[in-house]
Design a protein around this motif. Structure first.
Motif, PDB file in Angstrom:
ATOM      1  N   THR A 180       0.816  -1.222   0.000  1.00 22.75           N
ATOM      2  CA  THR A 180       0.000   0.000   0.000  1.00 22.75           C
ATOM      3  C   THR A 180       0.847   1.269   0.000  1.00 22.75           C
ATOM      4  OG1 THR A 180      -0.099  -0.037   2.420  1.00 22.75           O
ATOM      5  CG2 THR A 180      -1.877  -1.159   1.216  1.00 22.75           C
ATOM      6  N   GLU A 183      -0.209   3.888  -2.635  1.00 24.22           N
ATOM      7  CA  GLU A 183      -1.498   4.489  -2.295  1.00 24.22           C
ATOM      8  C   GLU A 183      -1.360   5.471  -1.128  1.00 24.22           C
ATOM      9  OE1 GLU A 183      -0.928   1.380  -2.818  1.00 24.22           O
ATOM     10  OE2 GLU A 183      -2.267   0.666  -4.406  1.00 24.22           O
ATOM     11  N   SER A 222      -2.297   9.329  -1.375  1.00 26.46           N
ATOM     12  CA  SER A 222      -3.283   9.911  -0.468  1.00 26.46           C
ATOM     13  C   SER A 222      -2.718  11.114   0.266  1.00 26.46           C
ATOM     14  CB  SER A 222      -3.746   8.851   0.544  1.00 26.46           C
ATOM     15  OG  SER A 222      -4.360   7.771  -0.116  1.00 26.46           O
ATOM     16  N   LEU A 227     -13.908  -2.671   9.600  1.00 29.89           N
ATOM     17  CA  LEU A 227     -13.791  -1.571   8.644  1.00 29.89           C
ATOM     18  C   LEU A 227     -13.180  -1.994   7.317  1.00 29.89           C
ATOM     19  CD1 LEU A 227     -12.552   1.195  11.110  1.00 29.89           C
ATOM     20  CD2 LEU A 227     -14.832   0.983  10.103  1.00 29.89           C
ATOM     21  N   GLN A 228     -12.827  -3.294   7.201  1.00 31.48           N
ATOM     22  CA  GLN A 228     -12.288  -3.866   5.962  1.00 31.48           C
ATOM     23  C   GLN A 228     -11.000  -3.177   5.530  1.00 31.48           C
ATOM     24  OE1 GLN A 228     -15.413  -3.853   3.008  1.00 31.48           O
ATOM     25  NE2 GLN A 228     -16.721  -5.231   4.187  1.00 31.48           N
ATOM     26  N   VAL A 229     -10.121  -2.933   6.486  1.00 29.75           N
ATOM     27  CA  VAL A 229      -8.815  -2.363   6.187  1.00 29.75           C
ATOM     28  C   VAL A 229      -7.871  -3.501   5.812  1.00 29.75           C
ATOM     29  CG1 VAL A 229      -6.862  -1.072   7.131  1.00 29.75           C
ATOM     30  CG2 VAL A 229      -9.201  -0.434   7.753  1.00 29.75           C
ATOM     31  N   PRO A 230      -7.140  -3.390   4.704  1.00 31.51           N
ATOM     32  CA  PRO A 230      -6.245  -4.485   4.300  1.00 31.51           C
ATOM     33  C   PRO A 230      -5.085  -4.649   5.282  1.00 31.51           C
ATOM     34  CG  PRO A 230      -5.894  -2.552   2.930  1.00 31.51           C
ATOM     35  CD  PRO A 230      -7.112  -2.269   3.752  1.00 31.51           C
ATOM     36  N   ALA A 245      -5.258   2.684   6.239  1.00 34.54           N
ATOM     37  CA  ALA A 245      -6.687   2.911   5.985  1.00 34.54           C
ATOM     38  C   ALA A 245      -6.899   4.097   5.058  1.00 34.54           C
ATOM     39  CB  ALA A 245      -7.412   3.139   7.316  1.00 34.54           C
ATOM     40  N   ASP A 290      -6.082   2.935   1.369  1.00 27.91           N
ATOM     41  CA  ASP A 290      -6.929   1.962   0.687  1.00 27.91           C
ATOM     42  C   ASP A 290      -8.416   2.259   0.802  1.00 27.91           C
ATOM     43  OD1 ASP A 290      -6.652  -0.941  -0.568  1.00 27.91           O
ATOM     44  OD2 ASP A 290      -8.385  -0.976   0.778  1.00 27.91           O
ATOM     45  N   ARG A 291      -8.844   2.888   1.901  1.00 25.89           N
ATOM     46  CA  ARG A 291     -10.275   3.032   2.131  1.00 25.89           C
ATOM     47  C   ARG A 291     -10.757   4.472   2.160  1.00 25.89           C
ATOM     48  NH1 ARG A 291     -13.844  -0.149   1.596  1.00 25.89           N
ATOM     49  NH2 ARG A 291     -14.871   0.028   3.616  1.00 25.89           N
ATOM     50  N   GLY A 292      -9.833   5.414   2.121  1.00 27.12           N
ATOM     51  CA  GLY A 292     -10.244   6.809   2.044  1.00 27.12           C
ATOM     52  C   GLY A 292     -10.225   7.515   3.388  1.00 27.12           C
ATOM     53  N   ILE A 332     -12.899   6.384   6.350  1.00 23.39           N
ATOM     54  CA  ILE A 332     -12.523   5.156   7.055  1.00 23.39           C
ATOM     55  C   ILE A 332     -11.275   5.387   7.906  1.00 23.39           C
ATOM     56  CG2 ILE A 332     -11.821   2.756   6.746  1.00 23.39           C
ATOM     57  CD1 ILE A 332     -14.739   3.274   6.146  1.00 23.39           C
TER      58      ILE A 332
END
Length: 343
Positions: A95, A98, A102, A226-229, A260, A263-265, A268
């Motif tokens: 990540t 990303e 971000s 929260l589906q964080v990788p 977070a 990957d999730r914005g 999140i």
């Protein structure tokens, strides 16, 4: 001296004692700082022995030979720590682009929102050539210094691991060795002080491990929801970093928020920040008083002052060692008070 009142003489005597103890402590600290390459692995090995002692003793009771039990314990530690580091580093590498993107987008948004001219990341990139020419020599020197520090840290870690092996394997001889070198008539007192000090260190490490495990499970569960990788890897980082008071929690929480964010914005990432803060509040107001008060009887104010002093003397290593060493000192003081204090 006989002309002085009794309270003044007592005050003078106490001042002399305090000055002597402070002087000896200062000289001891300076010597430890000067020989930190040798002293730090020994102290870290003592912490590791206190933490791994129950596992080693369980293997010995199961019939495993002492050297094999000590080796298996050290291998287990290397596997756990190495696996956690690998998972975290792999998650950060996956990540990394990303995260940078971000952060660039966040910097642009802040610059546009506040109207700060010349402070965006694009402006910094445009001026990077001049900055590199101006500070290139200093940066190169810092890189070389950083490489030497990393090499020294790796060497101390390897030495500490080897010392953990020998401390575990030969732990049954520690009392005999202490009694053999103790001055005449002090063997019992030294043994009691050593047992009380090591018991305090064991209590600190045991309590810290329980707290670290609860923190890691709670944060991992929040990241999974929260589906964080890379949630398991981030939870492992929280567990390992919990042994560094305050700074470890900040670093592991910052890494989780960055992953977070990448990957999730932004939304999140704020939720992850809320989870981390909530877990830290739970630790500070519930777990620490409940668990550490039973294992290490020190007031939180004493812990904070000790951590600050340790960081000022030895940096991150001081952060790690300050509280357990102070707990050991408190254990020695309690033993002496129980023996010599009037009823």
């Amino acid at each position: 001296m006989q002309l002085l009142p009794e309270p003044i003489r007592r005050l003078a005597a106490w001042c002399v004692v305090i000055l002597l103890v402070s002087g000896v402590a200062w000289v001891g600290i300076r010597l430890c700082v000067e020989f930190r390459t040798a002293v730090t692995p020994v102290l870290l090995a003592l912490l590791g022995t206190a933490l791994l002692g129950p596992l080693y003793r369980r293997l010995v009771r199961a019939g495993v030979q002492r050297s094999v039990a000590a080796g298996l314990t050290c291998v287990a530690v290397v596997a756990v720590v190495g696996g956690a580091v690998y998972i975290v580093v792999a998650a950060l590498i996956d990540t990394g682009n990303e995260i940078i993107a971000s952060l660039r987008q966040a910097g642009k948004s802040l610059a546009q929102h506040f109207g700060a001219a010349g402070t965006s990341l694009d402006d910094l990139a445009a001026n990077s050539k001049g900055l590199l020419a101006k500070f290139g020599g200093t940066a190169a020197a810092n890189v070389i210094s950083g490489v030497s520090v990393v090499a020294e840290s790796i060497a101390m870690a390897v030495l500490a691991l080897l010392l953990v092996f020998f401390f575990l394997r030969d732990s049954h001889r520690a009392v005999e060795t202490l009694r053999s070198v103790a001055p005449r008539g002090t063997a019992g007192l030294l043994e009691a002080m050593a047992r009380r000090a090591f018991g305090a260190i064991e209590g600190f490490m045991r309590g810290t491990t329980v707290i670290a495990l609860i923190d890691a499970l709670c944060i991992t569960l929040g990241l999974l929801v929260l589906q964080v990788p890379g949630a398991p890897g981030l939870g492992a980082l929280v567990f390992v970093a919990a042994y560094i008071p305050y700074l470890g929690a900040f670093l592991s929480g910052a890494v989780a928020v960055l992953v977070a964010l990448a990957d999730r914005g932004f939304v999140i990432a704020l939720w992850v920040l809320g989870v981390v803060v909530a877990v830290q509040l739970l630790e500070g107001h519930v777990l620490q008083p409940m668990i550490q008060s039973r294992t290490v009887q020190m007031h939180p104010a004493v812990v904070m002052v000790t951590i600050t002093a340790g960081a000022s003397v030895a940096g991150i290593v001081g952060l790690l060692l300050a509280v357990p060493l102070t707990a050991a000192a408190f254990g020695v003081v309690h033993e002496l008070r129980s023996r010599y204090a009037p009823e």
